[in-house]
Design a protein around this motif. Structure first.
Motif, PDB file in Angstrom:
ATOM      1  N   GLY A  53       0.566  -1.155  -0.079  1.00  0.00           N
ATOM      2  CA  GLY A  53      -0.164  -0.038  -0.015  1.00  0.00           C
ATOM      3  C   GLY A  53       0.703   1.209   0.009  1.00  0.00           C
ATOM      4  O   GLY A  53       0.568   2.279  -0.670  1.00  0.00           O
ATOM      5  N   VAL A  54       1.852   1.321   0.954  1.00  0.00           N
ATOM      6  CA  VAL A  54       2.714   2.533   0.980  1.00  0.00           C
ATOM      7  C   VAL A  54       3.459   2.657  -0.175  1.00  0.00           C
ATOM      8  O   VAL A  54       3.479   3.838  -0.601  1.00  0.00           O
ATOM      9  CB  VAL A  54       3.677   2.465   2.061  1.00  0.00           C
ATOM     10  N   VAL A  55       3.942   1.637  -1.083  1.00  0.00           N
ATOM     11  CA  VAL A  55       4.671   1.637  -2.079  1.00  0.00           C
ATOM     12  C   VAL A  55       3.959   1.995  -3.276  1.00  0.00           C
ATOM     13  O   VAL A  55       4.436   2.977  -4.105  1.00  0.00           O
ATOM     14  CB  VAL A  55       5.375   0.185  -2.277  1.00  0.00           C
ATOM     15  N   THR A  56       2.632   1.608  -3.481  1.00  0.00           N
ATOM     16  CA  THR A  56       1.683   2.217  -4.450  1.00  0.00           C
ATOM     17  C   THR A  56       1.303   3.555  -4.154  1.00  0.00           C
ATOM     18  O   THR A  56       1.440   4.192  -5.361  1.00  0.00           O
ATOM     19  CB  THR A  56       0.496   1.022  -4.463  1.00  0.00           C
ATOM     20  N   PHE A  57       1.198   4.041  -3.005  1.00  0.00           N
ATOM     21  CA  PHE A  57       0.915   5.464  -2.898  1.00  0.00           C
ATOM     22  C   PHE A  57       2.112   6.094  -2.907  1.00  0.00           C
ATOM     23  O   PHE A  57       1.929   7.327  -3.781  1.00  0.00           O
ATOM     24  CB  PHE A  57       0.811   5.364  -1.232  1.00  0.00           C
ATOM     25  N   ALA A  58       3.349   5.799  -2.849  1.00  0.00           N
ATOM     26  CA  ALA A  58       4.563   6.532  -3.166  1.00  0.00           C
ATOM     27  C   ALA A  58       4.815   6.676  -4.651  1.00  0.00           C
ATOM     28  O   ALA A  58       5.001   7.585  -4.943  1.00  0.00           O
ATOM     29  CB  ALA A  58       5.569   6.099  -2.301  1.00  0.00           C
ATOM     30  N   VAL A  59       4.563   5.568  -5.310  1.00  0.00           N
ATOM     31  CA  VAL A  59       5.016   5.660  -6.919  1.00  0.00           C
ATOM     32  C   VAL A  59       3.660   6.425  -7.336  1.00  0.00           C
ATOM     33  O   VAL A  59       4.221   7.240  -8.307  1.00  0.00           O
ATOM     34  CB  VAL A  59       4.671   4.134  -7.358  1.00  0.00           C
ATOM     35  N   GLY A  60       2.616   6.632  -7.030  1.00  0.00           N
ATOM     36  CA  GLY A  60       1.586   7.545  -7.337  1.00  0.00           C
ATOM     37  C   GLY A  60       2.025   9.006  -7.286  1.00  0.00           C
ATOM     38  O   GLY A  60       1.903   9.625  -8.138  1.00  0.00           O
ATOM     39  N   PHE A  61       2.514   9.008  -6.063  1.00  0.00           N
ATOM     40  CA  PHE A  61       2.983  10.623  -5.821  1.00  0.00           C
ATOM     41  C   PHE A  61       4.135  11.050  -6.705  1.00  0.00           C
ATOM     42  O   PHE A  61       4.347  12.090  -7.050  1.00  0.00           O
ATOM     43  CB  PHE A  61       3.244  10.673  -4.267  1.00  0.00           C
ATOM     44  N   GLY A  62       4.989   9.998  -6.951  1.00  0.00           N
ATOM     45  CA  GLY A  62       6.135  10.362  -7.818  1.00  0.00           C
ATOM     46  C   GLY A  62       5.647  10.655  -9.211  1.00  0.00           C
ATOM     47  O   GLY A  62       6.114  11.458  -9.952  1.00  0.00           O
ATOM     48  N   ILE A  63       4.556   9.805  -9.801  1.00  0.00           N
ATOM     49  CA  ILE A  63       4.270   9.883 -11.221  1.00  0.00           C
ATOM     50  C   ILE A  63       3.600  11.308 -11.239  1.00  0.00           C
ATOM     51  O   ILE A  63       3.557  12.024 -12.057  1.00  0.00           O
ATOM     52  CB  ILE A  63       3.192   8.945 -11.567  1.00  0.00           C
ATOM     53  N   TRP A  64       2.636  11.629 -10.249  1.00  0.00           N
ATOM     54  CA  TRP A  64       2.048  12.858 -10.369  1.00  0.00           C
ATOM     55  C   TRP A  64       2.919  14.208 -10.351  1.00  0.00           C
ATOM     56  O   TRP A  64       2.826  15.111 -11.110  1.00  0.00           O
ATOM     57  CB  TRP A  64       1.290  13.079  -8.928  1.00  0.00           C
ATOM     58  N   ASN A  65       4.067  13.919  -9.530  1.00  0.00           N
ATOM     59  CA  ASN A  65       5.279  15.061  -9.844  1.00  0.00           C
ATOM     60  C   ASN A  65       5.615  15.182 -10.913  1.00  0.00           C
ATOM     61  O   ASN A  65       6.113  16.315 -11.367  1.00  0.00           O
ATOM     62  CB  ASN A  65       6.018  14.923  -8.469  1.00  0.00           C
ATOM     63  N   ILE A  66       6.118  14.004 -11.496  1.00  0.00           N
ATOM     64  CA  ILE A  66       6.702  14.102 -12.707  1.00  0.00           C
ATOM     65  C   ILE A  66       5.769  14.750 -13.940  1.00  0.00           C
ATOM     66  O   ILE A  66       6.065  15.578 -14.719  1.00  0.00           O
ATOM     67  CB  ILE A  66       6.887  12.769 -13.462  1.00  0.00           C
ATOM     68  N   ASP A  67       4.264  14.512 -13.601  1.00  0.00           N
ATOM     69  CA  ASP A  67       3.327  15.155 -14.463  1.00  0.00           C
ATOM     70  C   ASP A  67       3.302  16.684 -14.522  1.00  0.00           C
ATOM     71  O   ASP A  67       3.251  17.468 -15.163  1.00  0.00           O
ATOM     72  CB  ASP A  67       2.002  14.648 -14.056  1.00  0.00           C
ATOM     73  N   ASN A  68       3.782  17.009 -12.973  1.00  0.00           N
ATOM     74  CA  ASN A  68       3.770  18.548 -12.917  1.00  0.00           C
ATOM     75  C   ASN A  68       5.074  19.125 -13.447  1.00  0.00           C
ATOM     76  O   ASN A  68       4.894  20.284 -13.996  1.00  0.00           O
ATOM     77  CB  ASN A  68       3.689  18.716 -11.167  1.00  0.00           C
TER      78      ASN A  68
END
Length: 294
Positions: A195-210
């Motif tokens: 759960g934490v890894v999935t959450f963190a990877v999503g956060f990373g992809i979001w910031n790449i998008d920004n």
């Protein structure tokens, strides 16, 4: 609004600033181009990718009720659905009111999870009586009021991160204290980690998008309809929704192990969408043979 209006204007570029729902009043306009697919939804992909979180939350909510778990745990999952609904409205309209309905429930749900994970005395009575809920409500009121008067997305992210990190750290500490060879410890650890890894990877992809918004828009335009697969913020919705579901499930089992018994409840860690359920009497004896009781 306030001094931080348009804090993320660098993401907007030549974005359309009004539509079916009126002028955009949110402090953020994401990288997805507005009104590309329909005149009724500002950000179609970012809007629709909230549906899995809404459905997952409802699935978890009813699983708690159907399996006879204390209702307090059902509200965690229901909170996930409410966040999804708020985010759906926010990306659909890009209105400030809906932005609040997206961002503030994130604070409320994590605050509630923190309240539960601090309630670790044996039995299902609240450890701090009425004081615990009052402190949680006071924190939520403070963040709500201050964010309305200081509508900076970074402030919201900091407030959210503080309580999220505190809750995660506390959860990891409690999981470590479970009997070393007990099956629940492995289930909780693996599911929480995923759960934490999935959450963190999503956060990373979001910031790449920004950060690489302009470059990603060029790629989306070049690949046409497949451009929906390069909408980074959409992955944030999908991955944090699923990651939160796994974290809630692991936390609920952990909570019940501490407050009831390590042998009373379990979940299938191999399931894609695991939910906690009571251990049957025959299975409970097997669990006790493989582990230790408190």
């Amino acid at each position: 609004m306030g001094a931080f209006d348009g804090a993320f204007d660098n993401l907007r570029g030549d974005q359309i600033s009004s539509g079916f729902w009126g002028e955009h009043t949110s402090t953020i306009d994401w990288c997805e181009k507005n009104y590309v697919h329909t005149p009724y939804i500002a950000e179609t992909v970012n809007t629709l990718t909230n549906l899995p979180s809404i459905l997952l939350g409802l699935y978890g909510f009813f699983s708690v009720l159907n399996n006879g778990l204390p209702k307090r745990f059902a509200y965690c999952y229901l909170g996930l659905s409410l966040i999804g609904i708020g985010s759906f409205g926010f990306h659909m309209s890009l209105r400030w009111e809906w932005q609040l309905m997206d961002e503030l429930p994130m604070i409320y749900v994590v605050s509630y999870a923190a309240f539960l994970i601090l309630e670790t005395s044996p039995g299902l009575e609240f450890r701090y009586g009425i004081l615990g809920p009052l402190v949680m409500i006071a924190w939520d009121i403070f963040v709500t009021t201050s964010y309305i008067y200081l509508p900076n997305p970074v402030y919201h992210q900091i407030a959210f991160a503080i309580i999220l990190i505190t809750t995660t750290t506390r959860t990891a500490y409690l999981a470590f204290k479970l009997p070393p060879n007990h099956p629940s410890k492995v289930k909780i650890g693996k599911t929480m980690a995923w759960g934490v890894v999935t959450f963190a990877v999503g956060f990373g992809i979001w910031n790449i998008d920004n950060i690489f918004c302009n470059q990603l828009r060029v790629i989306r335009d070049a690949i046409g309809p497949l451009g929906v697969l390069v909408e980074g913020h959409a992955y944030w919705h999908l991955m944090t929704g699923y990651g939160s579901f796994l974290i809630f499930t692991a936390s609920i089992l952990l909570h019940l192990c501490i407050k009831v018994s390590p042998d009373a409840y379990t979940f299938d860690e191999k399931a894609i969408f695991p939910v906690v359920y009571p251990v049957k009497s025959d299975d409970r004896r097997k669990v006790k043979q493989n582990g230790h009781t408190q």
